[in-house]
Design an enzyme around this catalytic site. Structure first.
Site, mmCIF file in Angstrom:
data_model
loop_
_atom_site.group_PDB
_atom_site.id
_atom_site.type_symbol
_atom_site.label_atom_id
_atom_site.label_comp_id
_atom_site.label_asym_id
_atom_site.label_seq_id
_atom_site.Cartn_x
_atom_site.Cartn_y
_atom_site.Cartn_z
ATOM 1 N N SER A 262 -13.924 17.040 -9.271
ATOM 2 C CA SER A 262 -14.217 16.265 -10.473
ATOM 3 C C SER A 262 -14.723 17.193 -11.576
ATOM 4 O O SER A 262 -15.025 18.361 -11.326
ATOM 5 C CB SER A 262 -15.304 15.235 -10.157
ATOM 6 O OG SER A 262 -16.525 15.908 -9.953
ATOM 7 N N LYS A 263 -14.811 16.623 -12.750
ATOM 8 C CA LYS A 263 -15.301 17.401 -13.887
ATOM 9 C C LYS A 263 -16.726 17.880 -13.593
ATOM 10 O O LYS A 263 -17.119 18.971 -13.974
ATOM 11 C CB LYS A 263 -15.265 16.527 -15.147
ATOM 12 C CG LYS A 263 -15.750 17.250 -16.364
ATOM 13 C CD LYS A 263 -15.449 16.487 -17.624
ATOM 14 C CE LYS A 263 -16.068 17.183 -18.827
ATOM 15 N NZ LYS A 263 -17.503 17.368 -18.740
#
Ligand code: GLU
Length: 500
Positions: A262-263
């Site tokens: 994920s970011k």
């Protein structure tokens, strides 16, 4: 493969493309090129609420930067356009109506409040509300209502959606190139909405209609779409269209721990998750990665060549790629490996190619060097220690600016009693040298050290300290050649003054 290969990358413009999206695009591109086919970009923008300004341009720029341009798509119109679903809007409804006519879909008038109530009631009993065969006749739709009531409601302008009538008691046989065969019991599926009250198709309808109309032969997409596969198969069957082949790519997993990348992982561990910068998030491009490195590491996230080889050019990949060699299990993302790849591709560049990049970096440090041959030479001396071009400055600033300080620990260790005298004599030796090339200077200085019966350790480390300001850098005589005789003398004099 007899059928013409046509694949598509079909992102929704809801924000910047995640690196996983780039991998999906890459695998589509490679598969198309390997099989002499076409790679199409389709923008799936039917969900107006999630539309983000600039996202489509970002997607196109990212593909172009990675050197994986599409053959057909927005701005590259061909027979199957337009390539933005919002521009195809008028054509979807007739397909939904066709299914209704044939008894394969139905109108549903349930309000969102009533569906919410059902959902909550089910939750109370730890159950999940599914709209399908077991309850559809008790709900508010054209299957449970009299035809004249349905007609009246539609004529009155009541909100409705069109739902797919999932067949009951069927075993749906699915085939995925990567995952093999799967069987799904149709009774566990819900009657998905195909057409929304706002007059727009849902992802499922638009996606199937477009894949059919665009002649897509293979659907290559992320694993998150696997749960939709059964519905998609049934839609093809309902329309009596040929089913394309499917390949669902494995997830890209976090560097450590469970779950998909994920970011937040990028923010926490300090690596980009986007190909290009987006707002305050830096992209691979802006962090100094080469597209070749990005392509190479992405290719190996899920695909394996079946050998130990790790370095692949885009050309190699288009020759070797096959969906049969894509793994089923998730691919762990390794930020160190991405750097390793970049270092490799940096070394592959000629020094000459890197000159403009370094010139800009120097400029941003207020150093203007017009002599490009000199920049090229410096790059050659320090490149092997760099991972990114942005490392160049730290590795070689002393070629362009006289040191203003000297590393303290090194000064204490290297600058001893007598060093001042040795350096003063060294200046005299240097003054006599006409040919200031690495080899000649080295020869003369070493000869002098021998004649004076000095040890190398008394001369060379302090010399490096005064020239560089620290105990780092390439071969010292290479540095002297680049900075020149005058500057060499100036630096030694300055250091004597400072350190004495
Ligand atoms: N619009 C979908 C997405 O954003 C496309 C999924 C598919 O390729 O079918 O990923």
């Amino acid at each position: 493969m007899s059928k013409k290969v046509r694949v598509r990358f079909a992102p929704s413009p809801t924000g910047p493309l995640h690196i996983g999206g780039v991998r999906t695009a890459l695998f589509n591109y490679l598969f198309a090129k390997k099989n002499g086919g076409e790679f199409i970009l389709r923008i799936e923008d039917t969900d107006q609420n999630r539309y983000v300004e600039g996202a489509e341009k970002y997607i196109i720029d990212a593909l172009n930067w990675c050197n994986i341009p599409f053959d057909e798509g927005p701005g590259k119109e061909a027979d199957c356009g337009p390539y933005r679903q919002s521009e195809r809007k008028p054509m979807y409804k007739k397909y939904a109506l066709k299914l209704i006519e044939e008894g394969k879909a139905y109108y549903a008038f349930d309000s969102s409040e009533s569906l919410d109530t059902h959902r909550k009631d089910h939750e109370k009993e730890s159950k999940t509300f599914i709209y399908n065969w077991h309850n559809r006749l008790k709900l508010d739709n054209s299957l449970s209502m009299m035809p004249e009531d349905v007609k009246a409601k539609i004529e009155k302008g009541d909100d409705y959606v069109i739902r797919f009538l999932t067949p009951q008691d069927e075993k749906i046989e699915l085939v995925d190139i990567i995952r093999g065969n799967m069987t799904i019991d149709s009774n566990i599926l819900d009657d998905k909405v195909l057409f929304k009250s706002d007059g727009m198709p849902t992802y499922h309808l638009a996606n199937i209609v477009d894949d059919h109309l665009m002649g897509i032969s293979h659907v290559i997409r992320g694993e998150e779409w696997l749960p939709s596969l059964a519905l998609h198969y049934q839609l093809y069957k309902a329309f009596e269209w040929e089913v394309p082949e499917f390949a669902h790519l494995p997830l890209i997993m976090k560097p450590v721990g469970k779950g998909k990348l994920s970011k937040r992982d990028g923010d926490k561990l300090g690596f980009p998750v986007f190909p290009l910068s987006w707002k305050e998030s830096k992209g691979y491009r802006e962090e100094g990665y080469f597209p070749e490195a990005v392509i190479n590491f992405l290719a190996l996230l899920g695909w394996n060549p079946g050998t130990e080889q790790e370095i692949f050019s885009l050309k190699d990949l288009t020759e070797l790629f096959s969906l049969e060699r894509v793994n089923k299990s998730g691919a762990r993302f390794d930020p160190d490996k991405t750097k390793w790849y970049n270092q490799h591709y940096l070394q592959e560049k000629t020094n000459y190619e890197l000159v403009p990049i370094y010139k800009d970096i120097l400029k941003s440090n207020n150093i203007r060097v017009e002599n490009e041959a000199l920049i090229e030479k410096v790059i050659g001396l320090i490149k092997e220690r760099a991972v990114f071009p942005s490392d160049f400055y730290e590795l070689s600033d002393y070629f362009f600016v006289t040191p203003t300080s000297y590393e303290e620990k090194a000064s204490k260790k290297q600058w001893k009693d007598g060093t001042c005298d040795i350096m003063t004599s060294l200046i005299e030796v240097i003054k006599t040298i006409d040919d200031f090339s690495t080899e000649n200077t080295e020869k003369i200085v070493k000869q002098w050290i021998g004649e004076q019966e000095l040890s190398f350790g008394r001369v060379m480390p302090p010399l490096r300290l005064v020239i560089v300001g620290a105990m780092k850098g390439p071969h010292i005589f290479d540095i002297l050649e680049v900075i020149g005789k005058e500057e060499t003398i100036k630096r030694i004099e300055k250091a004597i003054d400072y350190l004495k």
